[in-house]
Design a protein around this motif. Structure first.
Motif: not given
Length: 127
Positions: A8-35
């Motif tokens: 999540i913090s990127g200490e593994d040298g990838t952006t995977l954690g940030r990408e997953k967190l961004d996707k959760i945020k995007s998905n949650s906000n989309y779902f919430r707004s549609e409801l």
């Protein structure tokens, strides 16, 4: 757990954690707004993957759960005494594993259930 925090913090040298967190945020906000767009009374914080939707009437929570399950949607319903008597709700959990197609299908099915059980309170006090 420590490995997850490193990713999540990127200490593994990838952006995977940030990408997953961004996707959760995007998905949650989309779902919430549609409801909300459909007239549902939605609680909770923006960006949160847990999306509570008010049902208010205790007798409707079991029916809501059954109808969602019959349509392939996992929904956690909560009633008294976990919440006040007037605070019956359903909680949906959105993840980074969902894509827009999944979320659109879920919203469509939730709309069916909500119309069936008259729980669209933002449109009318009669649901």
């Amino acid at each position: 757990i420590l490995t997850a925090f490193r990713i999540i913090s990127g200490e593994d040298g990838t952006t995977l954690g940030r990408e997953k967190l961004d996707k959760i945020k995007s998905n949650s906000n989309y779902f919430r707004s549609e409801l909300r767009r459909l007239g549902m009374s939605v609680l909770g914080d923006e960006d949160s993957p847990v999306v509570p939707m008010m049902i208010f009437h205790v007798p409707k929570i079991a029916a809501f759960s059954r109808e969602c399950y019959a349509r392939g949607i996992a929904a956690v319903v909560v009633g008294f005494p976990a919440v006040p008597v007037y605070g019956a709700r359903v909680r949906f959990c959105v993840s980074a594993g969902h894509d827009k197609k999944d979320l659109k299908q879920a919203v469509k099915k939730i709309k069916e259930v909500s119309k069936l059980l008259n729980v669209r309170y933002e449109r009318s006090i009669f649901g």
